[in-house]
Scaffold this motif. Structure first.
Motif, PDB file in Angstrom:
ATOM      1  N   THR A  88       0.840  -1.205   0.000  1.00 32.62           N
ATOM      2  CA  THR A  88       0.000   0.000   0.000  1.00 32.62           C
ATOM      3  C   THR A  88       0.872   1.251   0.000  1.00 32.62           C
ATOM      4  OG1 THR A  88      -1.618  -1.225   1.287  1.00 32.62           O
ATOM      5  CG2 THR A  88      -1.927   1.152   1.188  1.00 32.62           C
ATOM      6  N   ASN A  89       1.935   1.236   0.833  1.00 30.87           N
ATOM      7  CA  ASN A  89       2.854   2.389   0.836  1.00 30.87           C
ATOM      8  C   ASN A  89       3.451   2.597  -0.552  1.00 30.87           C
ATOM      9  OD1 ASN A  89       2.548   3.106   3.462  1.00 30.87           O
ATOM     10  ND2 ASN A  89       4.484   2.253   4.188  1.00 30.87           N
ATOM     11  N   ALA A  90       3.890   1.479  -1.183  1.00 39.56           N
ATOM     12  CA  ALA A  90       4.505   1.596  -2.508  1.00 39.56           C
ATOM     13  C   ALA A  90       3.505   2.240  -3.480  1.00 39.56           C
ATOM     14  CB  ALA A  90       4.945   0.220  -2.995  1.00 39.56           C
ATOM     15  N   ASN A 111       0.931   4.202  -2.655  1.00 37.31           N
ATOM     16  CA  ASN A 111       0.667   5.592  -2.249  1.00 37.31           C
ATOM     17  C   ASN A 111       1.805   6.541  -2.594  1.00 37.31           C
ATOM     18  OD1 ASN A 111      -1.805   4.976  -1.215  1.00 37.31           O
ATOM     19  ND2 ASN A 111      -1.101   4.796   0.915  1.00 37.31           N
ATOM     20  N   TYR A 112       3.047   6.054  -2.415  1.00 36.94           N
ATOM     21  CA  TYR A 112       4.192   6.965  -2.583  1.00 36.94           C
ATOM     22  C   TYR A 112       4.867   6.799  -3.951  1.00 36.94           C
ATOM     23  CZ  TYR A 112       3.288   7.706   2.323  1.00 36.94           C
ATOM     24  OH  TYR A 112       2.661   8.005   3.503  1.00 36.94           O
ATOM     25  N   THR A 113       4.079   6.274  -4.919  1.00 35.38           N
ATOM     26  CA  THR A 113       4.582   6.187  -6.297  1.00 35.38           C
ATOM     27  C   THR A 113       3.591   6.940  -7.196  1.00 35.38           C
ATOM     28  OG1 THR A 113       5.648   4.078  -5.865  1.00 35.38           O
ATOM     29  CG2 THR A 113       5.158   4.558  -8.172  1.00 35.38           C
ATOM     30  N   ILE A 131       9.534  -3.371  -4.384  1.00 36.12           N
ATOM     31  CA  ILE A 131      10.356  -2.380  -5.101  1.00 36.12           C
ATOM     32  C   ILE A 131       9.445  -1.427  -5.868  1.00 36.12           C
ATOM     33  CG2 ILE A 131      12.274  -2.148  -6.763  1.00 36.12           C
ATOM     34  CD1 ILE A 131      12.606  -5.297  -6.309  1.00 36.12           C
ATOM     35  N   ASP A 132       9.618  -0.127  -5.629  1.00 36.59           N
ATOM     36  CA  ASP A 132       8.823   0.810  -6.427  1.00 36.59           C
ATOM     37  C   ASP A 132       9.742   1.823  -7.092  1.00 36.59           C
ATOM     38  OD1 ASP A 132       9.121   3.344  -4.878  1.00 36.59           O
ATOM     39  OD2 ASP A 132       8.109   2.217  -3.283  1.00 36.59           O
ATOM     40  N   ASN A 133       9.219   2.499  -8.133  1.00 35.85           N
ATOM     41  CA  ASN A 133      10.013   3.565  -8.749  1.00 35.85           C
ATOM     42  C   ASN A 133       9.349   4.904  -8.460  1.00 35.85           C
ATOM     43  OD1 ASN A 133       7.814   3.366 -10.381  1.00 35.85           O
ATOM     44  ND2 ASN A 133       8.934   3.406 -12.334  1.00 35.85           N
ATOM     45  N   TYR A 187       5.758   8.979  12.543  1.00 40.65           N
ATOM     46  CA  TYR A 187       6.663   9.765  11.717  1.00 40.65           C
ATOM     47  C   TYR A 187       6.226   9.706  10.258  1.00 40.65           C
ATOM     48  CZ  TYR A 187      10.525  12.271   9.918  1.00 40.65           C
ATOM     49  OH  TYR A 187      11.248  13.254   9.287  1.00 40.65           O
ATOM     50  N   ARG A 188       6.053  10.880   9.656  1.00 42.92           N
ATOM     51  CA  ARG A 188       5.703  10.957   8.248  1.00 42.92           C
ATOM     52  C   ARG A 188       6.619  11.985   7.591  1.00 42.92           C
ATOM     53  NH1 ARG A 188       0.353  11.862   6.280  1.00 42.92           N
ATOM     54  NH2 ARG A 188       0.999  10.209   4.864  1.00 42.92           N
ATOM     55  N   VAL A 189       7.157  11.642   6.440  1.00 41.68           N
ATOM     56  CA  VAL A 189       8.002  12.619   5.745  1.00 41.68           C
ATOM     57  C   VAL A 189       7.082  13.721   5.213  1.00 41.68           C
ATOM     58  CG1 VAL A 189       9.606  12.959   3.818  1.00 41.68           C
ATOM     59  CG2 VAL A 189       9.610  10.791   5.088  1.00 41.68           C
ATOM     60  N   LYS A 190       7.447  14.953   5.561  1.00 38.53           N
ATOM     61  CA  LYS A 190       6.569  16.042   5.112  1.00 38.53           C
ATOM     62  C   LYS A 190       7.291  16.875   4.059  1.00 38.53           C
ATOM     63  CE  LYS A 190       3.583  16.374   9.087  1.00 38.53           C
ATOM     64  NZ  LYS A 190       4.225  15.856  10.292  1.00 38.53           N
ATOM     65  N   GLY A 204      -2.312   9.368   5.627  1.00 39.04           N
ATOM     66  CA  GLY A 204      -1.671   8.246   6.347  1.00 39.04           C
ATOM     67  C   GLY A 204      -1.595   8.561   7.834  1.00 39.04           C
ATOM     68  N   THR A 205      -1.233   7.563   8.600  1.00 41.91           N
ATOM     69  CA  THR A 205      -1.195   7.748  10.056  1.00 41.91           C
ATOM     70  C   THR A 205       0.235   7.801  10.591  1.00 41.91           C
ATOM     71  OG1 THR A 205      -1.191   5.359  10.390  1.00 41.91           O
ATOM     72  CG2 THR A 205      -3.342   6.450  10.362  1.00 41.91           C
ATOM     73  N   GLY A 206       1.190   7.345   9.811  1.00 40.36           N
ATOM     74  CA  GLY A 206       2.567   7.267  10.325  1.00 40.36           C
ATOM     75  C   GLY A 206       2.746   6.075  11.249  1.00 40.36           C
ATOM     76  N   LEU A 207       1.790   5.134  11.199  1.00 43.81           N
ATOM     77  CA  LEU A 207       1.901   3.956  12.078  1.00 43.81           C
ATOM     78  C   LEU A 207       2.167   2.668  11.307  1.00 43.81           C
ATOM     79  CD1 LEU A 207      -1.007   4.675  14.576  1.00 43.81           C
ATOM     80  CD2 LEU A 207       1.435   4.812  15.031  1.00 43.81           C
ATOM     81  N   GLY A 208       2.045   2.741   9.960  1.00 43.11           N
ATOM     82  CA  GLY A 208       2.190   1.533   9.142  1.00 43.11           C
ATOM     83  C   GLY A 208       3.550   0.855   9.328  1.00 43.11           C
ATOM     84  N   LEU A 209       4.637   1.628   9.128  1.00 40.94           N
ATOM     85  CA  LEU A 209       5.970   1.010   9.208  1.00 40.94           C
ATOM     86  C   LEU A 209       6.333   0.532  10.628  1.00 40.94           C
ATOM     87  CD1 LEU A 209       8.071   3.072   6.627  1.00 40.94           C
ATOM     88  CD2 LEU A 209       7.149   0.762   6.421  1.00 40.94           C
ATOM     89  N   PRO A 210       5.994   1.288  11.711  1.00 42.12           N
ATOM     90  CA  PRO A 210       6.251   0.718  13.047  1.00 42.12           C
ATOM     91  C   PRO A 210       5.522  -0.614  13.255  1.00 42.12           C
ATOM     92  CG  PRO A 210       5.499   2.994  13.249  1.00 42.12           C
ATOM     93  CD  PRO A 210       5.550   2.680  11.792  1.00 42.12           C
TER      94      PRO A 210
HETATM   95  P1  ADP Z   1       2.039   6.410   6.544  1.00 45.31           P
HETATM   96  O1  ADP Z   1       2.201   5.771   5.231  1.00 45.31           O
HETATM   97  O2  ADP Z   1       0.720   6.171   7.171  1.00 45.31           O
HETATM   98  O3  ADP Z   1       2.416   7.841   6.566  1.00 45.31           O
HETATM   99  P2  ADP Z   1       4.136   4.677   7.354  1.00 45.31           P
HETATM  100  O4  ADP Z   1       4.653   4.392   8.743  1.00 45.31           O
HETATM  101  O5  ADP Z   1       3.658   3.517   6.595  1.00 45.31           O
HETATM  102  O6  ADP Z   1       3.043   5.756   7.573  1.00 45.31           O
HETATM  103  O7  ADP Z   1       5.279   5.377   6.580  1.00 45.31           O
HETATM  104  C1  ADP Z   1       6.014   6.453   7.174  1.00 45.31           C
HETATM  105  C2  ADP Z   1       6.544   7.390   6.120  1.00 45.31           C
HETATM  106  O8  ADP Z   1       7.522   6.727   5.330  1.00 45.31           O
HETATM  107  C3  ADP Z   1       5.511   7.801   5.135  1.00 45.31           C
HETATM  108  O9  ADP Z   1       4.815   8.934   5.621  1.00 45.31           O
HETATM  109  C4  ADP Z   1       6.342   8.135   3.904  1.00 45.31           C
HETATM  110  O10 ADP Z   1       6.839   9.447   4.000  1.00 45.31           O
HETATM  111  C5  ADP Z   1       7.500   7.186   3.999  1.00 45.31           C
HETATM  112  N1  ADP Z   1       7.320   6.015   3.105  1.00 45.31           N
HETATM  113  C6  ADP Z   1       6.876   4.791   3.426  1.00 45.31           C
HETATM  114  N2  ADP Z   1       6.901   3.963   2.378  1.00 45.31           N
HETATM  115  C7  ADP Z   1       7.381   4.660   1.339  1.00 45.31           C
HETATM  116  C8  ADP Z   1       7.650   4.390  -0.046  1.00 45.31           C
HETATM  117  N3  ADP Z   1       7.430   3.177  -0.578  1.00 45.31           N
HETATM  118  N4  ADP Z   1       8.152   5.399  -0.810  1.00 45.31           N
HETATM  119  C9  ADP Z   1       8.390   6.598  -0.294  1.00 45.31           C
HETATM  120  N5  ADP Z   1       8.162   6.936   0.996  1.00 45.31           N
HETATM  121  C10 ADP Z   1       7.664   5.994   1.811  1.00 45.31           C
END
Ligand code: ADP
Length: 499
Positions: A401-403, A405-407, A429-431, A448-451, A460-466
């Motif tokens: 889902t992250n791949a 969303n962030y592609t 793997i995403d581009n 944590y979310r990259v802004k 997003g919630t910033g909780l997916g990766l933890p």
């Molecule tokens: P969320 O997606 O809900 O913001 P995540 O914990 O899943 O929270 O991800 C944290 C942050 O990592 C995201 O806000 C995003 O900035 C960055 N990120 C995660 N996956 C990717 C990805 N595939 N490509 C680019 N940035 C990513």
């Protein structure tokens, strides 16, 4: 030589005399008195009996042919456990008496003697034997008690020295009488620092010194009233001091004992908890106030009779509630994973099949963004994994889902499974937009979310990766990320193969 069975008083007496009448007379009288009696007709025989038998009293004739009484007396004095010697002599002169006494004889009896004289002198010797035995017993007990005491004392000292908690003991005027190594370490004192000074010479903290002084001089009537004291020596650590007065037998206060524990870890946890609560409240507040405003608009419109345009507002509110529900869901997942209670029904799982089903489920989402989502399996068959399938679905569902969303639209996402020695790796793997190096570690932190410009409009919630990291670790695996901004990201999960 004749032996008579020892009787009630259990004391044995040896009679050494070359005159048979005297020997036999003594034997009869002493046996009647209840003693066990040995008799010997000469000095050599007497010494032999003494070697073998535990004799308490010896009646010894001084004048005998061969080894005479004086020689036997000398030999007796060389023994470690000496019997009492009563000298029998037919010519009691002052000189022989002095000589025999000097050699350690206990008493005298002059020949010829009547039975009463013998009884008196033997009874006296018997009393002396008993007294000596009693005194020896007491001395032994005393030595043992002293030994116990000193062992106990050194044991207590060793325990105090090895305690992980700092200990300081003061007298009633606040002078330090004991400090243990942990205390010196906690306060950064020299390890060789000795007690003796005032508490203020050891610790600069005024509050701590005040507390110690007050407890030491009996300033608290009830020790339950003594507050615990928290302080921080300069280096950012936190210490907790607890004190109690030391009471004498008459209940007066003669000093204080203070324990000091390092509570830095607890403090850090406490701070994390507060930060977490603040973050959660912050995350909940903004969508809730949006919903609040939107509902207020709808209510106003209905009140004014123009509710027809409210559908878009209500649908935005619906989206926000959906976001909130997923945030709360993520939070619950995370707390379950951290408590070790979530996803704990492991079974044998065919990882390739599971990932294929996650990919096909998310295909529609990718297609909406015109992305190409594909899967590449290894040539050989994928070994089974022993894990909770829900945990695996959550891991790969979140990463894919992250791949997506962030592609950007039209991008490419590849899920690649490889078999390593005793592990399986799954790379997503995403581009897409990629992640700057400085954020790579932080993205696994809660909330944590990259802004930046590119992520601004991605929800997003910033909780997916933890959550992903917590689950991977709970399965005994690891996760790594590689990314180049503008080129794409690769998240790789390594999982152990089931044996
Ligand atoms: P969320 O997606 O809900 O913001 P995540 O914990 O899943 O929270 O991800 C944290 C942050 O990592 C995201 O806000 C995003 O900035 C960055 N990120 C995660 N996956 C990717 C990805 N595939 N490509 C680019 N940035 C990513």
């Amino acid at each position: 030589m004749m032996k008579i069975t020892p009787t009630k008083n259990n004391l044995k007496i040896l009679v050494v005399d070359d005159e048979e009448d005297t020997r036999e007379g003594c034997r009869r009288i002493l046996t009647r008195m209840g003693y066990g009696v040995f008799t010997a007709g000469n000095g050599r025989e007497g010494l032999e009996i003494l070697e073998k038998e535990n004799t308490a009293i010896v009646l010894l004739d001084l004048k005998m042919p061969g080894v005479d009484g004086m020689e036997v007396l000398e030999r007796i004095q060389e023994k470690a456990e000496r019997p009492l010697v009563i000298v029998i002599t037919g010519y009691a002169t002052v000189e022989t008496a002095i000589k025999a006494m000097k050699l350690g004889a206990y008493d005298f009896i002059a020949k010829p003697f009547d039975p009463d004289a013998l009884r008196i002198v033997v009874r006296r010797a018997h009393e002396k034997v008993e007294l000596t035995r009693e005194a020896e017993k007491l001395a032994l007990e005393r030595r043992k008690t002293l030994l116990d005491l000193s062992t106990e004392k050194s044991r207590t000292r060793t325990i105090i020295e090895s305690l992980p908690t700092g200990v300081v003991v003061t007298n009633s005027s606040g002078n330090v009488v004991l400090i243990n190594p942990s205390f010196k370490e906690q306060l950064g004192l020299d390890p060789g620092r000795a007690p003796g000074g005032h508490v203020e010479d050891y610790i600069e903290d005024d509050g701590f010194c005040e507390m110690v002084k007050k407890i030491s001089c009996g300033g608290f009537n009830d020790s339950r009233d003594i507050p615990v004291y928290e302080f921080s020596p300069s280096d950012g650590r936190y210490l907790l001091a607890k004190g109690k007065p030391i009471k004498s037998e008459d209940d007066s206060c003669i000093g204080a004992v203070i324990t000091v524990s390092d509570i830095s870890v607890l403090k850090a946890l406490d701070r994390l908890k507060s930060e977490f609560v603040a973050e959660v409240s912050h995350e909940l507040r903004s969508p809730l106030s949006t919903i609040h405003e939107q509902l207020a608009l709808v209510i106003r419109d209905i009140a004014e009779g123009k509710s027809t345009e409210d559908l878009p507002i209500l649908s935005r509110a619906l989206d926000k509630t959906h976001e909130l529900i997923s945030l709360v869901g993520d939070l619950l997942d995370l707390s379950r994973i951290e408590a070790g209670t979530g996803y704990s029904e492991p079974k044998m799982v065919k990882l390739d099949e599971l990932i294929e089903s996650v990919v096909s489920f998310l295909k529609t989402k990718a297609e909406k963004r015109k992305q190409n989502l594909s899967i590449k399996l290894p040539d050989e068959s994928v070994p089974d994994i022993f894990a909770d399938p829900l945990a695996l679905e959550s891991i790969f569902g979140n990463l894919i889902t992250n791949a997506i969303n962030y592609t950007q639209e039209g991008g490419k996402i590849l899920v690649k499974i490889d078999i390593l020695d005793d592990r399986i790796s799954v790379a997503v793997i995403d581009n897409g937009i990629g992640i700057e190096e400085k954020y790579l570690k932080k993205i696994f932190d809660r909330f944590y979310r990259v802004k930046n410009e590119k992520t601004r409009f991605i929800g997003g919630t910033g909780l997916g990766l933890p959550i992903v990291k917590g689950l991977v670790e709970s399965l005994g695996g690891t996760i790594k990320v590689e990314s180049t901004p503008g080129e794409g990201s690769t998240f790789t999960v390594f999982l152990p193969v089931a044996h």
